[in-house]
Design a protein around this motif. Sequence first.
Motif: not given
Lengths: 308, 520, 322, 272, 250
Positions: A18, A37-38, A40, A42-43, E142, E147-148, E150-151
Amino acid sequence: MSLLSVRNLVIDYAETRALDGADLDVAPGEKVGLVGESGSGKSTLGSAVGRLLPRTARRTGGEVLVAGEPVFDLPPAALRRLRRRHLGFVFQDPIGSLDPTMRVGAQLRLVLGRGADVNPHLERVRLDDPRVARAYPHQLSGGMAQRVAVAMAMAASPELLVADEPTAALDSQVREEVLNVVFSLAADAGTSLLWLSHDLPAVARRCDRVAVMYGGRVVEHGPAREVLGKPGHPYTAALAGSAPAAAAHGARLEPVPGRPPVLTGPSPGCAFAPRCALAVDRCHHERPGPVRVRDQDVLCHRAGEVTA
Amino acid sequence: ATGTTTQPSTGPQAEAAPGYLAVADDALPSGGTLNVQVHIDSGAATGYDPQLADVATTWQLLSLSYETLVTVGPDFGIEPLLAEKWETPSPTEYVFHLREDVSFSNGRKMTADDVVGSFERLLASESVWRGQLGPVKSVAKDGDHTVKVTLKEPYTPFLAALANVPAAVLPMKEIEDKSVDPATTLLGTGPYVVEDHRQDVSWTFKRNEKYWAKGKPAADTLNITIAPEEAARIAALQNGSAALATLGNVDSAGMLAGARDVQVVTQATTDFYYLMLNTKAPDSKFADPKVRQAINIALDPQQIADIALGGKGKPSAVTPAGLPGACDPAALPSASKTIDEAKKLLAEAGAENLTFTLSIYSTQPAPAVAQVIQQNLQQAGITVKIEQMDEASWSGKVYGKAPAEFDAALSWFAGYADPGMVTKWWNPEEAGFNVGFMTPGKELNALIGAAGKEPAGAAREKALAAVCAAADADAQMIPLVTRPATVAYRSDALSPSLYSTEGYGNVLRLVADARVKKSQ
Amino acid sequence: MRLLMWWSGRALSSAATLLGVSVLIFAAVRLMPGGFAETVLGPFATPEQKAELATRYGLDQPVFMQYGHWLAAVAGGDFGISMISRQPVGAELLARLPVTAELSLLAVAGSVLAGVPLGVLTAVRARPGGGGAAGRLLSGLGVSVPEFVLGSLVVFVFSRYALGLEIGAWVPFTEDPARNLATMVLPAAVLSVFAISVTARTTRDAVMGVLVEPYVTAAVGRGESPWFIVRHHILRNAAAPVVTLLGTIIAYLLGGALIVEHVFNLPGIGSYIVQAVGRRDYAVVQAGVLLAAGVFIVMNVVIDLLVGVLDPRLGVTAGRRS
Amino acid sequence: MKRLDRLSIGGLACLLVLVLLALGSLAGAGGDPDAIVGPRLQPPGPGWWLGTDNLGRSMAPRVMEGVGTTLLLSSLAVLVTAAVSATFGIVAGYRGGYLNELVMRLVEVLYSFPAIVLAVLVAAVLGPGQVAALASIVLVTIPLMTRLVRAAAVAVSQRDYVTSAVISGARLPRVLGRHVLPNVAGTIAVQGTYALSVGIAVEGGLSFLGFGVQPPQASLGVLIQQGGTYMIAAPWLVLGPGVVLVAAILAINVVGDGLRDRLEPQETRSLT
Amino acid sequence: MTGTRAILELDDVTVTFTAGPPLRRIRLNAMRHVSLSVAKGETLGLVGESGSGKTTTSRVALGLHRPTGGTVRFDGRPFPRRRRELAGRTQAVLQHPHWSLNPRMRVGQSVAEPLAVLGRPVGDLVTEMLGHVGLEESFAGRYPHELSGGQRQRVSIARALVTRPDFIVFDEAVSALDVSVQVQILNLIRDLQKEYGFSALFISHDLGAVRYVADRIAVMRAGEVVETADTATFYTAPAHEYSRQLLEAL
Ligand SMILES: Nc1ncnc2c1ncn2[C@@H]1O[C@H](COP(=O)(O)OP(=O)(O)OP(=O)(O)O)[C@@H](O)[C@H]1O
Ligand SMILES: Nc1ncnc2c1ncn2[C@@H]1O[C@H](COP(=O)(O)OP(=O)(O)OP(=O)(O)O)[C@@H](O)[C@H]1O
Ligand SMILES: [Mg+2]
Ligand SMILES: [Mg+2]
């Protein structure tokens, strides 16, 4: 000295990398936007600041220093002390981050100490209605709940507030109100702010500095207006050019071509290389190091050549 | 029958005195509280009425308050109780001389009217015991303290039948004027008076201050706790909360072996297990006497006694083993035959692969007995399926319908105190309960009747032996082994009296003699 | 007002349940093989005697009539007469209720005091890859030892080495509290072993569910100590299923801590009902089961109220859920 | 997905051994469990390496047979329970309305019967034996499981992925089978293992009260119950089957917990 | 781009929720006399504050909720009793990314499900669809929790588009996405719409995103539609006071 200093941080989930060597600094009183970008990271980075990662996450390398203390190497008691003294968090889900079984006032008192007067704290976040203190979280609207969460995070006057998309679940009007509260509170208390967001215009408007993440690294870092206005990294440039709100009706925006990377280990070169118009051979095998472009720190072999 | 691997049965226990397993120490002061635990409460729907009681556990409890004219002494001798003495002017006449000092616990003196009234009430009732009393023609008083009973014909077990609770003397005056309902109140001449009874929980008895026998009962209070679980009774003995308890498991003596001050004794009883083979079911597998005989031969009572009863029981014929005058089970025709003969009989009857279901209830040691039977019969190529159920289902199955639907069933008879009593149950017409599964045999019935009339002596023994042999050949109800009663008591808390033998399942028979030791 | 309406709704559905129980138990009792007459009158009973008995207890009437009479009587507070003891069943049940109630309450108290901490601990300490294994084993062990094994074992051990505790010889609490407790501690302990395990596991499960909630992460982020978070946030939020379970356990036990009552020879409701089943004492079985069901239903209402208090989202007064 | 943890694998191994023992007994290994082989109540020794019982039968083959009976009976019962509860719980939870109300009332009626009384009644009505034991276990374990499955199913039914499947036109069996069932599977697994231990306990309790499997067949419950009376004079009678029973339930529980953790995709965070 | 006939028509639809205990219910009008129509090939943007009834409208439009009053017609006819008849013709991307995917199904299975329902072969469609929404092939294996946010949302979009339905509801479909992905998705919606002409109800708080994809815009407030207008008109000259407030916040 910076308040938060993330050094070459590498975080792995079961099979996913991550964070792939992220660097970030936040100075006292600074408002930093973290965009990207989602997926990427951040969280992940935001949680890593307080060592709040899920159990499946491993720190493979690097470190996080908050007020000079290595967050990942502290014993539990010291870690808790550090969180109490220096850190505050606000998360995306406003209602979920409040204990559903406790009245708002009671929750605030839990943070403030028994017998404390919660009203000034609610007023600080513009919740003047005395009924709020007696309400349960599920009786509040999302915006109100998020303001309560902010009040709780700010109650102990942290030096750094990490806000992970605090307004993503709110509608546009409420969004502004909450952001106003967060920023004005932070300004009044001299709190540094790390704001994770997708909203580039708002970041540009409100933040001193911005860090852009891509593929688990902070690929560009610098003054907000500079970074978003004159990007030093090809990815930032692509990102900045694609806000739909900016587009005129009927116009077509061109997003970054290709797909975001999924890392399982260290990226051999620049993670953006496969999608980068400027990529050269070297970009694929050699990890870029920081390059200073104007006021920005950029991780790119061709940093100077980008034209937004 | 043939024997297989067995363990030698344990020898006879040491007796405290001839006929006694224990004798209460008179030197000990009387008084105190005696705590007893038994496994089951009285369970008659008819309430406390002794005449209608047909369960031994009920007799045992009622005998604390009710008394009979005569009683059973050690080794089944008939002894005086409410009758000081009696004469038999002829084989059909009995004259009882009543004690003059007897009162009911309400203070009223017992009279000949009570005795006569009780007799008449019993004879008019539907009690089972009416049949056991024999062919009573008339009962009459002769003065206030003499009662004369006349029989239609000689009936040897008469006195033995009188010695059981259903024949107790009731307070007839009170019953007749309806001031006392014997179904709900115990009012007798016995040593104890009921103070409290909670069904299936406990009884509390207080000493009857008006009791006629001097110095009796010894203990002031008698608490009887109903503890269905054996382990609970053993525990109570071990920790001293019970001074005396009845035990159901033949091995409980072993369980208490290490416990200090606990004495475990086994009373020989005349009760015995028997196997019922249903010949009345529409397509009974046992219609052919050869099949039944084969089963009888293949059964090994000695092994059942040794294994299922831990060596505590002994083989019995129709007349309960151990009773004076009973026939010798080893002399039965089936006892001397071999497994091969059994197989041959089965082959002759065309029942080589005989399979049947044996219905039993789950109370130990019935399952153990059944499993040994199963092993026994396997030797002769017979397959037994055991069907175990709770007692109520079992009685429903065995007694509920006529003709009954079971194949075979296991149960036990109370053996009483005279060898001529239980033999009656082999006559379904008289017994009644077995008409659903037992086909009456004229010859057997005649033999039973004849033995009843025969006065005690060699002739009677011969007559009884004939009954035994005929029943053995008939083999619809096959006697197996006697059913021992285990009693345990704390020698540091109690000095009880206990007979070595018991005919009416009454462990509490001598409880009025028991001395509570203060040392506890 | 709203509460009142809620109550009326509950009362209706409770009545429906009780009615269902009454039908079922009435039918079951009559389906049991081995009639009452054979059981009670013994093998020697004559058909006339059986008929007389049937008339006495109304068993000769058509079944639905019997049911009707019974229901009407029960509605009027009359639970009938035991066919064995000829005593009113209601009074006997009432006399036995304290034993069973005390036993269940003690057992549940034990399981709260031991099970909840154990469950919280194993959840909080759970780590992927074997952590918390000791706790899991421990709570697994509790449900693995059947009551009748443990009960018999305890009876044997403690009847030899009393250690101030008594087996059997139950005395009412009102008569001698100390002795009463001395006789109740062991059976309650045996009962609670199972309850502790189940409580621990349910607690663990519930706590694991709460641990992933954002407000827990938020509290961790504020630097609160684990103990503080457990006390202030986790316990209450994980309480609903645990309270539900405990209520169920109490109700279950009140309906008859049968085996333990049997092993320790305690005059409770469970042993009463089972003895009555054995004797086909219809009135007792019916009344006992109905009582147990009633207790259960009342317990359920109490649980619902309690859970509503614990979690305002689920409360009686909650207007909507989303 | 996550792999089972070490403790659960240990539990599985233990169960496997027990199953092998049971199969061995079926194949006649260990000897005839009903044959009287020696004197009564002998301590373990050659010829009867777990001792002999009160009828002089060797305990070893009896324990092996008992494992088989108990495992078969209780797992069969739990399978039935799981199938019935899952079906009713899921359908009631998903559909709601009158169906839900009906199922819940029925379940509550069963639930409010004291468990062992219910079992005893069933055994009394059906006549004792394996079928009755099976039915008792099923009836005793169904209410709780159905309730919990239903509660879980209600929650799952409101999830957007279920709605999405409905919008896609998925038929009921698919919606329930692919979406609702797997997401209540954790509940079923946990309750299943719990029911298994309850089942074994009920079976033992029934034997204890005299309604269990029929002699001479051995089940762990029967063996322990009978051995219990000999706890001091012949402790091996209860020790052998007791240890096996505890091992079996423990293993089942441990595996169930492991399954639960495995089926639970959510991740926890450390509190420190 | 504008079809001749409406694929979806809501005529005077009212939805009343009742909540609370029996006999003492609270009534709540989530939709009041709403009339809307979506033409074939058209995208209708639906905006409004939280709780204004947007999601409820979409549920009615999907036939998931029977309105208390008024009529709904899909493709000229009322909703069939059996949903199955519409299989594959309608799809939705629902609001909560956290619960939009079955946690026990791999991403690939989730995306393939609408095809499986129809009994259509899956082939490379899943990979292709994942590619469209910017996820690489390996994501198919997966589980959602890996996933995040957004994913996850992108996976839902891929699932909704995979059957090429006639009508799609996007309920806050792009709110959790960063701008570049947002644009990618919005472009994808526009491209696919051009390619095979589905109709869409696009619900969002984000007026920017709505403007980017919607042909017309409807504004809801407290259960009522207060304004419906062409996108261009709406953004330049909003008629309703409330619309003006909304636009100011942009
Ligand atoms: N629990 C997890 N297990 C495995 N992989 C994970 C987990 N959480 C996140 N990831 C992966 O780690 C990477 C970074 O995720 P992160 O949540 O930090 O992204 P993000 O930048 O916050 O994205 P978004 O803007 O969508 O919220 C992603 O590729 C994601 O798939
Ligand atoms: N199942 C339901 N039961 C009761 N009330 C409901 C239900 N669903 C929605 N509501 C109510 O109807 C109103 C409209 O809700 P809806 O979800 O349609 O709003 P929305 O515009 O989608 O809001 P958001 O932007 O927050 O998603 C709200 O007040 C909501 O509380
Ligand atoms: Mg994120
Ligand atoms: Mg909505």
